[in-house]
Write a protein that holds these residues in place. Structure first.
Motif, PDB file in Angstrom:
ATOM      1  N   GLU A 207      51.996  23.604  67.381  1.00 17.31           N
ATOM      2  CA  GLU A 207      50.539  23.517  67.269  1.00 17.31           C
ATOM      3  C   GLU A 207      49.862  24.383  68.331  1.00 17.31           C
ATOM      4  N   LEU A 208      50.382  24.327  69.566  1.00 16.20           N
ATOM      5  CA  LEU A 208      49.811  25.151  70.640  1.00 16.20           C
ATOM      6  C   LEU A 208      49.948  26.639  70.322  1.00 16.20           C
ATOM      7  N   GLU A 209      51.136  27.039  69.856  1.00 20.52           N
ATOM      8  CA  GLU A 209      51.360  28.443  69.487  1.00 20.52           C
ATOM      9  C   GLU A 209      50.398  28.876  68.384  1.00 20.52           C
ATOM     10  N   SER A 210      50.250  28.019  67.380  1.00 23.65           N
ATOM     11  CA  SER A 210      49.403  28.354  66.233  1.00 23.65           C
ATOM     12  C   SER A 210      47.945  28.466  66.642  1.00 23.65           C
ATOM     13  N   ARG A 211      47.470  27.518  67.442  1.00 22.02           N
ATOM     14  CA  ARG A 211      46.072  27.566  67.878  1.00 22.02           C
ATOM     15  C   ARG A 211      45.821  28.775  68.782  1.00 22.02           C
ATOM     16  N   ALA A 212      46.809  29.111  69.601  1.00 23.32           N
ATOM     17  CA  ALA A 212      46.661  30.289  70.459  1.00 23.32           C
ATOM     18  C   ALA A 212      46.590  31.557  69.624  1.00 23.32           C
TER      19      ALA A 212
END
Length: 292
Positions: A207-212
């Motif tokens: 999720e963090l990777e995707s939002r970044a």
């Protein structure tokens, strides 16, 4: 283009048989990295069969082997048929490579009686040379819908560990991603697609990777397991706050447009044509018509 594109290994008949029930708007059947060298020919036959069987009901792309391999022509010859949405070419390093593949696809379309240009292209940038050539690559073929980014191969090419031990994206990789966003916009392509997250069980990290990636301007991300798809789709979807803002901007723009007013204030903030265009983009990402 779908926010999440799920890889399906081309040599795994059991996983290919699950295509009807797999999540995501588009699937990426793989002939490259997930297929061991001795099974390349077998994978071609399995993926061709899947295109015949499921191509009318699902959006199916195929990742072929790279231009530098001895496998590309046989891959394309086997894949270009009814049911194929497009080809993902990995490790693209020059405009000439993409133009050659464009020509090959055109010849195969004619031979198979397909509409000219119906087979679309995705070009994955995975090396420093590919990144350096990205502006030319992005303009090299009318078939090209989007660039993609392969962080693992790119990191190895520039001498970085992947995945990073502390989970923080190296500045070199961030800069590469920003370059692809800018190049894509300048060429009129869809926003680029981010590569997959290898640690598929760590959904928080995904999720963090995707939002970044979304914050950098990417339009989506590849998935390697079905559980990743809803996480990616949620990360790239507009938030409720963004949608409310976009609807309000579009409603105000319509009202002021009827009064032939170009720029106007909304809650103390100036709204002009670029702001309205951004609101329209947000609504488009949510697959909602303007003003809804």
């Amino acid at each position: 283009m779908s926010a999440a594109m799920l890889f399906v290994p081309g040599s795994d008949a059991g996983k290919l048989a699950k295509i009807p029930g797999l999540p995501g708007g588009a699937l990426l059947l793989d002939l490259e990295d997930s297929v061991a060298w001795p099974r390349k020919a077998e994978a071609r036959k399995l993926v061709a069969g899947a295109l015949d069987q499921y191509g009318n009901s699902r959006v199916l792309w195929v990742r072929v082997n790279s231009f530098g391999s001895d496998l590309l022509f046989d891959d394309l010859d086997a894949m270009v048929r009814q049911g194929l949405a497009g080809i993902n070419l990995p490790k693209v390093e020059s405009a000439q490579q993409l133009q050659t593949v464009d020509w090959m696809l055109g010849a195969l379309e004619r031979r198979r009686g397909l509409e000219a240009g119906s087979v679309r292209l995705l070009a994955t940038i995975e090396t420093a040379l590919g990144l350096q050539s990205a502006p030319e690559i992005a303009r090299s073929s009318p078939r090209l819908d989007s660039l993609c980014f392969g962080a693992a191969d790119y990191s190895r090419d520039v001498g970085l560990d992947w995945p990073p031990a502390d989970g923080t994206l190296p500045l070199t990789v961030q800069q590469a991603k920003v370059t692809l966003v800018q190049v894509s916009a300048a060429a009129g392509l869809d926003a680029p697609h981010d590569g997959s997250s290898a640690e598929f069980r760590d959904l928080d990290r995904l999720e963090l990777e995707s939002r970044a990636a979304c914050a950098l301007g990417f339009g989506g991300k590849h998935a390697i397991h079905p559980v990743q798809v809803p996480v990616i789709e949620a990360a790239f979807a507009p938030t409720g706050r963004q949608l409310a803002w976009a609807r309000e901007v579009m409603a105000a723009a319509q009202h002021h447009g009827e009064q032939e007013v170009g720029a106007f204030a909304l809650h103390g903030v100036m709204v002009d044509a670029p702001v309205v265009a951004r609101a329209r983009q947000v609504l488009g990402r949510a697959a909602l018509p303007d003003g809804v």
